[in-house]
Structures are given as C-alpha cells and as structure tokens.
Design a protein around this motif. Structure first.
Motif, PDB file in Angstrom:
ATOM      1  N   ARG A  58       0.738  -1.181  -0.100  1.00 10.10           N
ATOM      2  CA  ARG A  58      -0.010   0.002   0.082  1.00 10.10           C
ATOM      3  C   ARG A  58       0.898   1.346   0.103  1.00 10.10           C
ATOM      4  O   ARG A  58       0.373   2.295  -0.360  1.00 10.10           O
ATOM      5  CB  ARG A  58      -0.829  -0.223   1.154  1.00 10.10           C
ATOM      6  N   ASN A  61       1.564   2.591  -3.712  1.00 12.62           N
ATOM      7  CA  ASN A  61       0.902   3.767  -4.610  1.00 12.62           C
ATOM      8  C   ASN A  61       0.275   4.596  -3.274  1.00 12.62           C
ATOM      9  O   ASN A  61      -0.672   5.406  -3.665  1.00 12.62           O
ATOM     10  CB  ASN A  61      -0.374   3.084  -5.251  1.00 12.62           C
ATOM     11  N   LEU A  63      -1.062   4.718  -0.607  1.00 15.68           N
ATOM     12  CA  LEU A  63      -2.460   4.533   0.242  1.00 15.68           C
ATOM     13  C   LEU A  63      -1.890   4.600   1.566  1.00 15.68           C
ATOM     14  O   LEU A  63      -2.737   5.014   2.498  1.00 15.68           O
ATOM     15  CB  LEU A  63      -3.186   3.118   0.037  1.00 15.68           C
ATOM     16  N   ARG A  89      -0.415   6.686  -9.242  1.00 21.09           N
ATOM     17  CA  ARG A  89      -1.359   5.834  -9.297  1.00 21.09           C
ATOM     18  C   ARG A  89      -2.242   5.420 -10.563  1.00 21.09           C
ATOM     19  O   ARG A  89      -2.677   4.542 -10.901  1.00 21.09           O
ATOM     20  CB  ARG A  89      -2.621   6.597  -8.276  1.00 21.09           C
ATOM     21  N   ARG A  90      -1.951   6.431 -11.817  1.00 22.39           N
ATOM     22  CA  ARG A  90      -2.416   6.288 -12.986  1.00 22.39           C
ATOM     23  C   ARG A  90      -1.831   4.967 -13.574  1.00 22.39           C
ATOM     24  O   ARG A  90      -2.461   4.340 -14.290  1.00 22.39           O
ATOM     25  CB  ARG A  90      -2.106   7.461 -14.010  1.00 22.39           C
ATOM     26  N   MET A  94      -4.338  -1.659  -8.416  1.00 23.48           N
ATOM     27  CA  MET A  94      -4.637  -2.248  -7.473  1.00 23.48           C
ATOM     28  C   MET A  94      -5.700  -2.801  -7.162  1.00 23.48           C
ATOM     29  O   MET A  94      -6.944  -2.648  -7.543  1.00 23.48           O
ATOM     30  CB  MET A  94      -4.414  -1.313  -6.010  1.00 23.48           C
ATOM     31  N   PHE A  96      -8.056  -5.129  -4.255  1.00 23.12           N
ATOM     32  CA  PHE A  96      -8.284  -5.157  -3.050  1.00 23.12           C
ATOM     33  C   PHE A  96      -8.897  -6.768  -2.350  1.00 23.12           C
ATOM     34  O   PHE A  96      -9.379  -7.219  -3.022  1.00 23.12           O
ATOM     35  CB  PHE A  96      -8.964  -4.112  -2.328  1.00 23.12           C
ATOM     36  N   ASN A 100     -13.893  -3.568  -3.270  1.00 26.26           N
ATOM     37  CA  ASN A 100     -14.092  -2.099  -3.282  1.00 26.26           C
ATOM     38  C   ASN A 100     -14.332  -1.827  -4.612  1.00 26.26           C
ATOM     39  O   ASN A 100     -14.138  -0.629  -5.289  1.00 26.26           O
ATOM     40  CB  ASN A 100     -12.786  -1.462  -2.976  1.00 26.26           C
ATOM     41  N   LEU A 101     -15.547  -2.356  -5.126  1.00 21.54           N
ATOM     42  CA  LEU A 101     -16.142  -1.836  -6.434  1.00 21.54           C
ATOM     43  C   LEU A 101     -17.220  -0.790  -5.997  1.00 21.54           C
ATOM     44  O   LEU A 101     -17.487  -0.679  -4.900  1.00 21.54           O
ATOM     45  CB  LEU A 101     -16.968  -2.972  -7.182  1.00 21.54           C
ATOM     46  N   ARG A 162     -11.215  -3.670 -13.864  1.00 20.82           N
ATOM     47  CA  ARG A 162     -11.363  -2.208 -13.442  1.00 20.82           C
ATOM     48  C   ARG A 162     -10.037  -1.575 -13.597  1.00 20.82           C
ATOM     49  O   ARG A 162      -9.734  -0.625 -14.114  1.00 20.82           O
ATOM     50  CB  ARG A 162     -12.264  -1.877 -12.349  1.00 20.82           C
ATOM     51  N   SER A 163      -8.818  -2.288 -12.920  1.00 18.49           N
ATOM     52  CA  SER A 163      -7.448  -1.861 -12.851  1.00 18.49           C
ATOM     53  C   SER A 163      -6.938  -1.812 -14.298  1.00 18.49           C
ATOM     54  O   SER A 163      -6.504  -1.018 -14.639  1.00 18.49           O
ATOM     55  CB  SER A 163      -6.820  -2.523 -11.742  1.00 18.49           C
ATOM     56  N   MET A 166      -7.308   0.874 -17.036  1.00 21.92           N
ATOM     57  CA  MET A 166      -6.324   2.159 -16.855  1.00 21.92           C
ATOM     58  C   MET A 166      -4.886   1.957 -17.603  1.00 21.92           C
ATOM     59  O   MET A 166      -4.152   2.651 -17.566  1.00 21.92           O
ATOM     60  CB  MET A 166      -5.995   2.614 -15.541  1.00 21.92           C
TER      61      MET A 166
ATOM     62  N   ARG B 261     -14.014   3.043   4.010  1.00 23.54           N
ATOM     63  CA  ARG B 261     -12.808   3.508   3.429  1.00 23.54           C
ATOM     64  C   ARG B 261     -12.390   3.032   2.184  1.00 23.54           C
ATOM     65  O   ARG B 261     -11.657   3.404   1.672  1.00 23.54           O
ATOM     66  CB  ARG B 261     -11.897   3.082   4.705  1.00 23.54           C
ATOM     67  N   GLY B 262     -12.778   1.792   2.074  1.00 25.83           N
ATOM     68  CA  GLY B 262     -12.516   1.026   0.901  1.00 25.83           C
ATOM     69  C   GLY B 262     -12.728   1.598  -0.491  1.00 25.83           C
ATOM     70  O   GLY B 262     -12.189   1.938  -1.674  1.00 25.83           O
ATOM     71  N   GLN B 263     -14.016   2.476  -0.256  1.00 24.60           N
ATOM     72  CA  GLN B 263     -14.317   3.295  -1.459  1.00 24.60           C
ATOM     73  C   GLN B 263     -13.386   4.450  -1.927  1.00 24.60           C
ATOM     74  O   GLN B 263     -13.010   4.784  -2.892  1.00 24.60           O
ATOM     75  CB  GLN B 263     -15.641   3.861  -1.304  1.00 24.60           C
ATOM     76  N   GLU B 265     -10.203   4.395  -1.108  1.00 26.42           N
ATOM     77  CA  GLU B 265      -8.870   3.709  -1.360  1.00 26.42           C
ATOM     78  C   GLU B 265      -9.128   3.497  -2.957  1.00 26.42           C
ATOM     79  O   GLU B 265      -8.050   3.441  -3.607  1.00 26.42           O
ATOM     80  CB  GLU B 265      -8.551   2.606  -0.454  1.00 26.42           C
ATOM     81  N   ALA B 266      -9.955   2.758  -3.397  1.00 24.60           N
ATOM     82  CA  ALA B 266     -10.256   2.176  -4.643  1.00 24.60           C
ATOM     83  C   ALA B 266     -10.376   3.509  -5.605  1.00 24.60           C
ATOM     84  O   ALA B 266      -9.597   3.622  -6.509  1.00 24.60           O
ATOM     85  CB  ALA B 266     -11.571   1.440  -4.847  1.00 24.60           C
ATOM     86  N   ASP B 268      -8.796   6.554  -4.999  1.00 27.92           N
ATOM     87  CA  ASP B 268      -7.390   6.899  -5.154  1.00 27.92           C
ATOM     88  C   ASP B 268      -6.559   6.256  -5.858  1.00 27.92           C
ATOM     89  O   ASP B 268      -5.974   6.514  -6.576  1.00 27.92           O
ATOM     90  CB  ASP B 268      -6.748   6.890  -3.570  1.00 27.92           C
ATOM     91  N   SER B 269      -6.578   4.556  -5.829  1.00 23.18           N
ATOM     92  CA  SER B 269      -5.833   3.885  -6.452  1.00 23.18           C
ATOM     93  C   SER B 269      -6.105   4.005  -7.690  1.00 23.18           C
ATOM     94  O   SER B 269      -5.221   3.612  -8.413  1.00 23.18           O
ATOM     95  CB  SER B 269      -5.841   2.497  -6.119  1.00 23.18           C
ATOM     96  N   LEU B 270      -7.296   4.474  -8.462  1.00 21.38           N
ATOM     97  CA  LEU B 270      -7.499   4.710  -9.768  1.00 21.38           C
ATOM     98  C   LEU B 270      -6.945   6.114 -10.270  1.00 21.38           C
ATOM     99  O   LEU B 270      -7.170   6.542 -11.306  1.00 21.38           O
ATOM    100  CB  LEU B 270      -9.096   4.472 -10.141  1.00 21.38           C
ATOM    101  N   GLY B 271      -6.458   7.084  -9.273  1.00 25.13           N
ATOM    102  CA  GLY B 271      -5.980   8.181  -9.652  1.00 25.13           C
ATOM    103  C   GLY B 271      -6.882   9.334  -9.856  1.00 25.13           C
ATOM    104  O   GLY B 271      -6.738  10.119 -10.528  1.00 25.13           O
TER     105      GLY B 271
END
Lengths: 255, 368
Positions: A58, A61, A63, A89-90, A94, A96, A100-101, A162-163, A166, B261-263, B265-266, B268-271
């Motif tokens: 973590r 990137n 987090l 991050r782009r 990641m 999880f 976290n959808l 989803r990841s 990108m 929190r996961g929302q 983080e997700a 954020d991780s997508l920028g």
C-alpha cells in the motif's frame, strides 16, 4: 499502450524501495525495507498476518505514507507532491481484498469511470476497452449489472478488469482471494495467472502458495515489518534459510 | 476454466402456494378480527370514525355556503367556502397589484414546472442548471417588472404563495450546495477549513431561526453605513439559506461518514483525485443514503418559511391572516387555515412521495 513518460526497458527496476520505514504511532510497521521489482517481474509477498506485507504494497501507491527512505515507482519518486502521487496511481493498478467496487455504478460504469475522467478517453472507446477486459475475465454478460448482484469471485474479476482498463504498468494485489469462498478462488487465480503470463509486472500479497509456485519469479517473506528472506520460488520452498520462514511454511503448507 | 454463473439460481423445489382467499369477509376476518384485542381495536376505531366523520362532512359539504356577497350571509354551522372564493386570490397573491396577478401566477407555474423537471433524474446535469438560472431570471423579471411594459412592483408587495415558493425553493437551491461544502469542510484534513466549518455549523445550529431572521431584519441595518439598505426579502432569504445550510450539512456529513474506507482507497488507487473522488464516488453514495432525513429537512424548511411573518413579510400564511382582517369577512379562521394548510400539505406530500421514489431508484444497485 505505454505512456512514454514511464517507458522502461525490460529488466530495469520499475519499483524501488530503499530503506523504507513506517510507524503507526509507536509501532514500527516497516523496518528498513529494501525491494527492487524489475519490469515484467512477478513478486509474491507472504508472511504471517500483521507482518507488514499489506502495508508495504500500500506504500507503493501511497495509500499509506512512509516516513523514511525512498520509494521510486516508474521513475517517479513518491513524496507529498500530489501531482507525483496521481501520476504514479495512474500507472499502478490495485486489487483489494474486499474488491471495493463502486456499488452505485454498473459493472460497465465501474470500468469506464477512471479511463473517462482520468485518462480522458472518449466514452465509446472506454466502453469498448471495458468490454474487451470483461471478456478476458470471462464475464462479458454481466456488464449492465450492479456489483451487488454478482458473486464474490465475479466481483473480484470485475475489480481486476477495472484496474486493467487504466492500462497500468504495474498491478498490486492485496490478498485478492482472502475474502472469497473456496469455490471462487480458482476463477480469480486463473485470471491472475493469465495476466502474469502476458508479462504484467505484479506484486502480490497472497497465501496461495500454489499460485506463487506457478507464477512467481521472486518470493518475499516478511515478518514483524522486515523482509526476512527472498529468492526464486524453487529454492524458497525447497530450502528456506531462516527459521521464521521454515515455521511459516510448515504452518501454511501442512493443510 | 469452465465459467459457472454462480448468481444463476437453481430452480427451487416448487412449493404449493397457499390457497388465497379473496372474499372480503375472509379478508376482514384475517386482518381486522383475528384476535380479541384486534377486534376491540377495530370496533374502537370504527366508533371514533363514526363520531368524527359525519360532522366534518356536514360542516365541509352539506351545511357549507358556497356563494355569498359578504360574511354575514354565511350562517353558522357550515363552512363558508364563499370566503375562500372571495379571498382565495388574496391569500395566494396578497397585495400584489390586482390587475397584475397573472405575474405571480406565472411565477408559481414556473416554480412548479422547474421542480417537476428537476424530479427527472435523466435531466440532472448542466442543462438543468441552465434551466434553473433561466427560470429564476424569469421569476425575477415577472415579479419585479419595470421592463417589457410591466409596472415595477416592490418586494414588500410580493406576498402569498409566490413568496413562500421563492423563500423555500431559492433557499434550498442555494443552501444545498453550501451544505455540501460545509459537510466536506468539516471532514477536511486542513485544520483551518475544518475549524471554520465546525464553528459555523455549531453557531447557526445553536440559534433559533426566529433569532436569525430578527438579526437579519433589525440588527443588520444598524451595522450598515447610513444610506445603504439591503432589501428586506433578500435579507430574509439569505438568513434562511445560511440557517438551512447548517442543518443540511450535518445530515450530509452523516452520509459521508457511512462511506467505507475502501471506496476512498479504490478511487485513490485509480488516480481520481480529491474532487473527482468526491463528486463521482463519495457524494452520490452519501446523498442517496440520507434521502429520508434530507427530505425531512426540506419539508421542515418549507414550513419554516412561515416564520418570515414576524419580520413583516406576508407569505401564504401571512396573507391568509391578512385576509381575515376584512371587516366584511370576519371570523372565518378555520376556512382560511384549512385552505392554506391544504396548499402546504400538497407540496409536502409531493416531496415525501418523490423521496420514496428516489430512494427506491438509488437503492437498486444495493439490492442482491
């Protein structure tokens, strides 16, 4: 496919952690972590719970914030600079443990959101890419459903897609199968194995040792915030050096 | 790998449906007389209805007077709807010049049309914002006049229903975005921003609306340089916006806190970055979660507009009160209040129904 800014020759390190330290208050979560991941390399990180393996990936990137040392990803150093963080991050996808959808968006919208808003892709193009990746994770027919209507295994595959939408250089997996029912683990691992075979740079925190044997170039074993041992999987499993590694492997492989 | 669609349901063993009896007597027995306490409650309720309903019907319809020249023609015992027929227009539009009543009428129509258009989720977006801007300008032109051959009408003559709708709608349209900023600010990492938002919310919430209105109408002018005045309606409107925003902010903060929190983080991780994350991921989920308390607050705010009467603005209720002072039509309190209550109720009931519909729509994704 590749952003020119992050063009890296194969074999060159794409992730570098140098003397990274992290504290949560008094608790030292990471102790002098040094890790180098080359482009195209597959690293599997294992270790007992609380050993800092999730914290470490973590940090890659941002987090989590590290307090000492250097982290360089795709040639960019991670500092408090928001521009750098977003640029990294782009390039770093990641996945999880809890998927976290975004529950208020359909599967297709989950996949196209970041390409449209961050990469500025035209909607039509983003949707085409999204459908392509849904095909690859073998759930093209779920595009218009909401995440809550899918099984855990399907949700995790959507999260991977989803990841991938990108077009990241690096994929981080934070215990991707730990929240899944046993019968769904395989469908997720199969997708990850395919991804590894295509040459994606991957850092994977997982307890799936079968998966590790199949795909890993390097095994990393962490305990109490330190990297205790590392090496190619063959030697790592056949001939672990440290007692802590031996104990962990005996526990995890005994059943 | 063979792909097994795990969500696909296997056919369940067919259960024989219970015989459904549709006869009214069976329904009565099953629902109203299925136990002794229930039977007693049913009979008591029937008795109460028998006592209350006939006199109300007699008063409102049978003994009611529908046409009369003055209040004296209304004999005691029944409702005097002639009062409403005579004074309804005054209650709706107040002292707005009588010949120009089409202007406030159009204002009301524009507001209702804009509210109805806003209900359609497909229209949400930039076009709706433009529609609102155009609508509010049209309302301003209609009410003030002074252009296009319309006579100028000062804001103290904006009475009745248009005033209520302006205060409530404009109030909510401005209070809502302000509330979102306050709620986000209260959760900000920046101590200065957080401090200002907390201070503002706690200050405004600790003061009754009447006090805020009084301060806006009586105290504020004392602090202004001599010769400078701010329109009384504008002052009340601003007071109303600032007051409503503090309450809405706390409701929205409740929704923000419920986002896992996961929302974050997700996203954020997508920028996505702070603003896109907030707009695309956090707010849609947070707001959908707090629709019931939000609408509760909107309904409360709509009715709170009646308080402007204490600083001398005549909203719908104020105009109803004013209508009662006509010496030819004295003492018809019930009729005046029933009439205005019916209008308030219609708007509030609509809001409540719409919120239920919206909730169903937003919860679609969460259902399994």
């Amino acid at each position: 496919m590749t952003d020119s800014a992050v063009e890296t020759r194969a074999g060159e390190p794409i992730i570098e952690l140098r003397h990274v330290d992290k504290w949560y208050g008094e608790f030292r979560a990471l102790k002098d972590i040094n890790l180098e991941v080359k482009k195209g390399e597959r690293v599997v990180v294992c270790g007992p719970s609380g050993s800092g393996k999730s914290t470490m990936i973590r940090c890659i990137n941002r987090l989590e914030e590290h307090q000492q040392g250097q982290i360089i990803v795709a040639g960019i150093e991670l500092t408090a600079n928001v521009k750098n963080i977003e640029a990294i991050r782009r390039e770093v996808g990641m996945v999880f443990q809890q998927f976290n959808l975004f529950p208020h968006l359909t599967v297709l919208e989950n996949l196209t959101l970041a390409p449209i808003w961050v990469r500025k892709s035209p909607r039509k193009e983003a949707e085409e890419t999204a459908r392509l990746y849904l095909e690859r994770v073998r759930i093209p027919e779920q595009a218009d459903k909401y995440p809550g209507q899918l099984s855990g295994g399907q949700q995790q595959r959507v999260a991977i897609a989803r990841s991938l939408c990108m077009k990241p250089e690096i994929m981080l997996f934070d215990e991707p199968t730990s929240a899944l029912d046993p019968e769904m683990i395989k469908e997720v691992l199969d997708v990850m194995i395919e991804l590894a075979q295509e040459g994606m740079t991957m850092v994977c925190v997982t307890h799936e040792m079968g998966f590790a044997r199949t795909v890993a170039d390097t095994m990393v074993f962490m305990d109490r915030g330190e990297i205790v041992e590392r090496g190619p999987p063959k030697e790592f499993f056949a001939n672990p050096q440290s007692d802590r590694t031996k104990l962990f492997l005996s526990q995890i492989l005994s059943h | 790998m063979a792909d097994v669609d795990v969500t696909q349901e296997l056919p369940l063993p067919v259960e024989r449906p219970r015989p459904v009896t549709s006869s009214p007597i069976a329904w009565l027995r099953a629902n109203l007389f299925n136990s002794i306490p229930n039977t007693i409650l049913t009979l008591a309720a029937l008795y109460l209805l028998a006592v209350i309903i006939p006199p109300v019907i007699r008063w409102a319809f049978i003994d009611a007077v529908w046409h009369a020249e003055t209040g004296r023609a209304c004999h005691a015992g029944g409702a005097c709807w002639a009062f409403i027929a005579e004074k309804g227009r005054f209650i709706l539009f107040g002292r707005f010049p009588y010949a120009e009543h089409w202007r406030p009428l159009f204002t009301v129509v524009i507001f209702i049309a804009m509210i109805l258009a806003s209900c359609d989720r497909r229209l949400w977006g930039r076009r709706l914002a433009v529609l609102w801007l155009a609508g509010l300008i049209a309302v301003g032109v209609l009410m003030w006049g002074g252009v296009l051959g319309m006579t100028y009408v000062e804001t103290s003559l904006w009475n009745g229903l248009p005033l209520t709708l302006i205060l409530a709608t404009v109030g909510m349209v401005f209070a809502f975005p302000l509330a979102i900023l306050l709620a986000l600010g209260r959760r900000s990492q920046l101590p200065a921003v957080r401090g200002i938002c907390v201070g503002y919310i706690e200050l405004v919430r600790g003061v009754p609306l009447i006090t805020v209105l009084f301060m806006a109408s009586v105290m504020l002018p004392l602090f202004l340089p001599t010769g400078m005045t701010i329109d009384k309606l504008l002052r009340a409107q601003v007071a109303f916006i600032l007051f409503a925003a503090a309450y809405l902010a706390e409701i929205i903060r409740g929704g923000l806190q419920a986002i896992p929190r996961g929302q974050y983080e997700a996203a954020d991780s997508l920028g996505l970055g702070y603003w896109r994350r907030t707009r695309l991921i956090v707010l849609p989920q947070a707001l959908a979660m707090v629709i019931p308390p939000l609408v509760n607050s909107f309904i409360g705010g709509f009715k709170n507009t009646t308080l402007v009467i204490i600083i001398g603005l005549f909203d719908l209720l104020g105009a109803a009160n004013a209508a009662l002072t006509d010496p030819n039509w004295q003492g018809f309190y019930i009729e005046a209040y029933v009439f205005s209550a019916a209008i308030y109720w219609t708007f509030c009931f609509f809001m409540s129904r719409y919120s239920q519909m919206l909730e169903r729509e937003f919860n679609r994704g969460r259902r399994r």
